[in-house]
Enzyme design. Structure first.
Site, mmCIF file in Angstrom:
data_model
loop_
_atom_site.group_PDB
_atom_site.id
_atom_site.type_symbol
_atom_site.label_atom_id
_atom_site.label_comp_id
_atom_site.label_asym_id
_atom_site.label_seq_id
_atom_site.Cartn_x
_atom_site.Cartn_y
_atom_site.Cartn_z
ATOM 1 N N ASN A 22 0.829 -1.205 0.000
ATOM 2 C CA ASN A 22 0.000 0.000 0.000
ATOM 3 C C ASN A 22 0.863 1.255 0.000
ATOM 4 O OD1 ASN A 22 -1.842 2.029 0.395
ATOM 5 N ND2 ASN A 22 -2.880 1.080 2.116
ATOM 6 N N ASP A 23 1.391 1.604 1.167
ATOM 7 C CA ASP A 23 2.107 2.877 1.301
ATOM 8 C C ASP A 23 3.298 3.001 0.344
ATOM 9 O OD1 ASP A 23 0.322 3.523 3.251
ATOM 10 O OD2 ASP A 23 1.614 2.888 4.907
ATOM 11 N N VAL A 24 3.957 1.898 0.029
ATOM 12 C CA VAL A 24 5.150 1.979 -0.832
ATOM 13 C C VAL A 24 4.785 2.235 -2.288
ATOM 14 C CG1 VAL A 24 6.554 0.533 0.666
ATOM 15 C CG2 VAL A 24 5.261 -0.521 -1.206
ATOM 16 N N THR A 25 3.460 2.278 -2.604
ATOM 17 C CA THR A 25 3.037 2.599 -3.967
ATOM 18 C C THR A 25 2.277 3.915 -4.002
ATOM 19 O OG1 THR A 25 0.914 1.478 -3.702
ATOM 20 C CG2 THR A 25 2.754 0.144 -4.489
ATOM 21 N N ASN A 26 2.234 4.619 -2.876
ATOM 22 C CA ASN A 26 1.382 5.803 -2.754
ATOM 23 C C ASN A 26 2.011 7.019 -3.437
ATOM 24 O OD1 ASN A 26 -0.281 7.870 -1.937
ATOM 25 N ND2 ASN A 26 -0.528 7.079 0.148
#
Lengths: 100, 462
Positions: B385-389
């Site tokens: 999630n966050d690492v693709t934000n």
């Protein structure tokens, strides 16, 4: 003592530089095995514990030394074992068996 | 005839060389296993040499302890790959425990006639050792989920923690100056042990890669300090290598999470808790079925799969391998884009995918893969999630602004497998999900990937 300490500091400094240069080259692919391997190597502290337990100077030192050997040996055995298992899983494309 | 002393020193010298070679050979997967062999031989030589030491008068306890340690070590070496982070944390604890015990024994053997320089190093050994011991136990507990994963924070936490450390160091300083204050030693030990616990209390599961690396570094430094006390060059070098390794990994991890370097050194991270959940909007997203996903994937030339910890939690890696095989067979070029903090420790995701038999040359680091996304037809995000934000690149108000991410939003089509629209661990909404090119694939990662594979295999006759 203080000249010994400085010799030791030189050794530490040089080893730290070697460590940086060698470990910088380890691919991020293998960072987990790197950590488990350094952890196993770090368990070389067992040599200090062996002498402590074997010297039999006081009961306290023998007990503490024995416990320390147990802790360090489990790191030696477990650390090398899991590192080898992990590395055995890394295979390049060409060695991959064709799937039915 | 060389004396026993010389034989022991020679064994240590060879062991040292083998340890350095061991790490050198780890630089490439093709020589890495040789590195393990070198390390094992070095360890064997060092232990065998030590057993010849003239001051050893009794082998009984040594033998019992070596056997007992091996019995404990084997199951620790056979854990599941998903459990490697907690195993690693536990072994940091064991290493630090050994160092602390030896330091304590040395203190009581030599007190009160301990020279000041020696006592300073000994204090460092014991303080670092004991805080690493309890800290690593806490980390292992959080990773094993026997302790709550959520960070526990309170006002003035950093002040309390730093004061504890300062008191421990201060009392140790008192011991250095007044070697007669023997009763101070257990107090120093106790406070350092307590500090180790308090240090990990505010840290959440997502910060574990940094914490484990940091504890690795501390464990190495404490062993090096033990080498100073025992005047063992071998131990100093092994400790320095371990300390350097942990340090490099900590810096890598902190860069990957966009945390400053001083944050790493003091372990004061994971503080800013996003309150982004409140302002969550109800925006429309596009979703797709396994059939549609399979059709798009099989029409693609280039696919990049971005796995996150969610994939490991769902135990989906073997299904992902089947997807990889099915697509590769159809001539699709499939690669994996791996963020440095994708797992629970550095490099963890690579091990999980290698275990599922995905060739390692398809596993690419964030820096290697990011330039590929504009030419990628489909980026398939599984459990990340966050690492693709993309907000990390564009939205200065976002708590993760500045964190290096995988640029999946630059691919032509993005597919995200996710259980629901709930935000990730940090509680931050991900604008990626609302893009026109994004398709949400709602469901459990394992069964959803399994459904796609079935579609590709079953109805896929061209």
């Amino acid at each position: 003592m203080s000249s010994d300490l400085f010799t030791s500091l030189y050794v530490f400094m040089l080893a730290a530089f070697i460590g940086f240069e060698v470990i910088r080259r380890v691919s991020p692919l293998l960072h987990t095995p790197l950590m488990s391997l350094t952890n196993a190597l770090d368990a070389i502290a067992v040599v200090g514990a062996i002498i402590l337990a074997g010297e039999h100077k006081t009961t306290l030192s023998t007990v503490l030394g024995t416990l320390a050997i147990v802790a360090a040996t489990s790191n030696v055995v477990g650390g090398f074992l899991i590192t080898d298992r992990m590395l055995g899983m890394f295979k390049a494309s060409r060695t991959q068996k064709p799937r039915p | 005839m060389p004396s026993t002393e010389h034989i022991i020193e020679l064994a240590y010298l060879i062991a040292t060389a083998l340890f350095i070679l061991s790490l050198k050979w780890l630089s490439s997967p093709s020589t890495a296993r040789r590195g393990v062999r070198a390390g094992e031989i070095g360890m064997f030589l060092a232990i065998a040499g030590t057993l010849l030491h003239h001051s050893i008068v009794d082998y009984k306890w040594i033998a019992i302890a070596l056997v007992l340690g091996s019995i404990i070590g084997v199951p620790l070496g056979m854990v599941q790959m998903t459990a490697v982070p907690q195993r690693t944390a536990l072994s940091h604890a064991f290493g630090a425990f050994c160092v602390t015990l030896v330091g304590t024994a040395e203190f009581y053997l030599r007190t009160p006639a301990i020279p000041r320089m020696l006592m300073s190093v000994l204090s460092m050994e014991v303080i670092l050792g004991s805080l690493t011991f309890t800290g690593s136990l806490m980390a292992a507990g959080k990773l094993q989920e026997v302790l709550p994963q959520r960070p526990i924070t309170y006002k003035g936490q950093n002040i309390v923690n730093l004061s504890l450390l300062a008191i421990a160091i201060g009392l140790a300083g008192d011991l250095v100056i007044h070697p007669g204050h023997v009763h101070m030693f257990p107090v120093v030990l106790g406070i350092a042990l307590l500090f180790g616990v308090m240090m990990i209390v505010p840290i959440g599961g997502a910060d574990m890669p940094t914490v484990i690396s940091l504890l690795n570094s501390y464990a190495g430094l404490s062993a090096a300090a033990m080498g100073f006390v025992l005047d063992s060059k071998l131990l100093i070098i092994a400790g320095a290598l371990d300390g350097a390794s942990g340090f490099i990994l900590s810096v890598n991890m902190s860069k990957a999470m966009n945390r400053s370097f001083s944050n790493v050194l003091f372990g004061a991270f994971g503080q800013e808790q996003a309150s982004g959940t409140a302002q969550k909007q109800q925006r429309p997203v596009r979703s797709a079925t396994p059939e549609e996903a399979a059709a798009i994937l099989s029409a693609a030339n280039k696919v990049v799969i971005v796995p996150g910890y969610g994939m490991a939690v769902a135990q989906a890696q073997h299904k992902v391998r089947e997807l990889f095989d099915a697509l590769t067979k159809r001539g699709v070029d499939v690669k994996f884009g791996i963020h440095p903090v994708a797992g629970r420790m550095p490099g963890h995701m690579n091990v999980l995918l290698a275990e599922a038999d995905i060739p390692y040359d398809k596993l690419l680091d964030m820096d290697e893969i990011n330039s590929d996304f504009p030419q990628t037809d489909v980026a398939l995000v599984i459990g990340a999630n966050d690492v693709t934000n993309p907000a990390a690149r564009t939205d200065t108000a976002s708590p993760i602004y500045g964190m290096p991410i995988l640029d999946v939003d630059k691919a032509r089509t993005v597919m995200v497998i996710k259980r629901s629209m709930s935000p990730g661990f940090a509680g931050i909404d991900n604008p990626l999900y609302y893009l026109d090119k994004t398709l949400m694939l709602f469901g459990d990662a394992k069964s959803f990937v399994g459904d796609i594979v079935r579609e590709l295999g079953g109805g896929g006759h061209r």
